[in-house]
Design a protein around this motif. Structure first.
Motif, mmCIF file in Angstrom:
data_model
loop_
_atom_site.group_PDB
_atom_site.id
_atom_site.type_symbol
_atom_site.label_atom_id
_atom_site.label_comp_id
_atom_site.label_asym_id
_atom_site.label_seq_id
_atom_site.Cartn_x
_atom_site.Cartn_y
_atom_site.Cartn_z
ATOM 1 N N ASP A 99 1.060 -1.200 -0.037
ATOM 2 C CA ASP A 99 0.072 -0.139 -0.155
ATOM 3 C C ASP A 99 0.885 1.343 -0.178
ATOM 4 N N GLY A 100 0.656 2.013 -0.940
ATOM 5 C CA GLY A 100 1.367 3.311 -1.236
ATOM 6 C C GLY A 100 2.608 3.329 -1.994
ATOM 7 N N ALA A 101 2.655 2.056 -2.327
ATOM 8 C CA ALA A 101 3.901 1.956 -3.621
ATOM 9 C C ALA A 101 3.196 2.196 -5.045
ATOM 10 N N HIS A 102 4.171 2.498 -5.959
ATOM 11 C CA HIS A 102 3.865 2.721 -7.401
ATOM 12 C C HIS A 102 4.296 1.551 -8.380
ATOM 13 N N TRP A 103 3.506 1.239 -9.134
ATOM 14 C CA TRP A 103 3.751 0.041 -9.874
ATOM 15 C C TRP A 103 4.141 0.521 -11.215
ATOM 16 N N LEU A 104 5.686 0.379 -11.556
ATOM 17 C CA LEU A 104 6.066 0.687 -12.857
ATOM 18 C C LEU A 104 6.288 -0.765 -13.483
ATOM 19 N N PRO A 105 5.382 -1.302 -14.123
ATOM 20 C CA PRO A 105 5.644 -2.638 -14.591
ATOM 21 C C PRO A 105 6.617 -2.629 -15.779
ATOM 22 N N ASN A 106 7.341 -3.645 -16.203
ATOM 23 C CA ASN A 106 8.390 -3.966 -16.959
ATOM 24 C C ASN A 106 9.418 -3.137 -17.093
#
Length: 181
Positions: free
Chosen positions: A94-101
């Protein structure tokens, strides 16, 4: 030397060269470009390494940017026409930012721009702001992303090598992730 003995010696030497000691994975000079789900080194040169307890402290302080680099599943190219594709659910801190790939060893030009621009945005263009990179346990993608941030001039890179696996094991909850556009 017998042919079998030579092969055995090559295998032993090859294995020893990929480890830093007894069972330790040596930190490579370049990005990892294959076998992303395999044991990782204990270090990332230029970065600080943390566990779940310290990650909890950092996420609560609100000053540290958490970046989840778990890859996004691609839409299968051979889906029959009219098939509805739904991205698999990804859970994160919770609170993280998902930058996939962005944790692959080689990024396309588009993903290079995506990584650089989103990281600049998330840190407010402050390359001294603490940034934690994570994925899953034994996942080289977070190591690669941390190394890439260091190469871009970020000076407060933190690597959480056991990622969401350790987070859950410590008893902390995960939330549904949405990729940063």
């Amino acid at each position: 030397m017998l042919p079998g003995a030579a092969l055995s010696l090559c295998l032993v030497l090859g294995t020893a060269a990929s480890y830093g000691g007894e069972g330790e994975v040596a930190e490579p000079e370049a990005y990892r470009i294959d076998e992303y789900r395999s044991p990782v080194p204990k270090t990332l040169k230029g970065a600080r390494v943390i566990g779940a307890d310290e990650a909890e402290v950092l996420i609560k302080d609100g000053k540290t940017v958490f970046v989840d680099v778990f890859p996004r599943a691609p839409k299968p190219p051979n889906l029959p026409e009219g098939t509805v594709w739904r991205d698999p659910t990804h859970m994160t801190i919770d609170g993280a930012h998902w930058l996939p790939n962005v944790g692959y060893g080689v990024l396309s030009a588009d993903f290079e721009v995506y990584f650089k621009s989103r990281l600049a945005e998330l840190t407010g263009n402050d390359q001294t702001r603490p940034v934690v990179f994570f994925c899953l346990k034994d996942c080289w993608m977070s190591w690669n992303a941390g190394k890439r941030a260091l190469s871009l001039g970020y000076t407060n890179v933190i690597w959480f090598p056991e990622g969401t696996d350790a987070w859950q094991q410590a008893g902390f909850d995960l939330v549904k992730a949405t990729p940063v556009p």
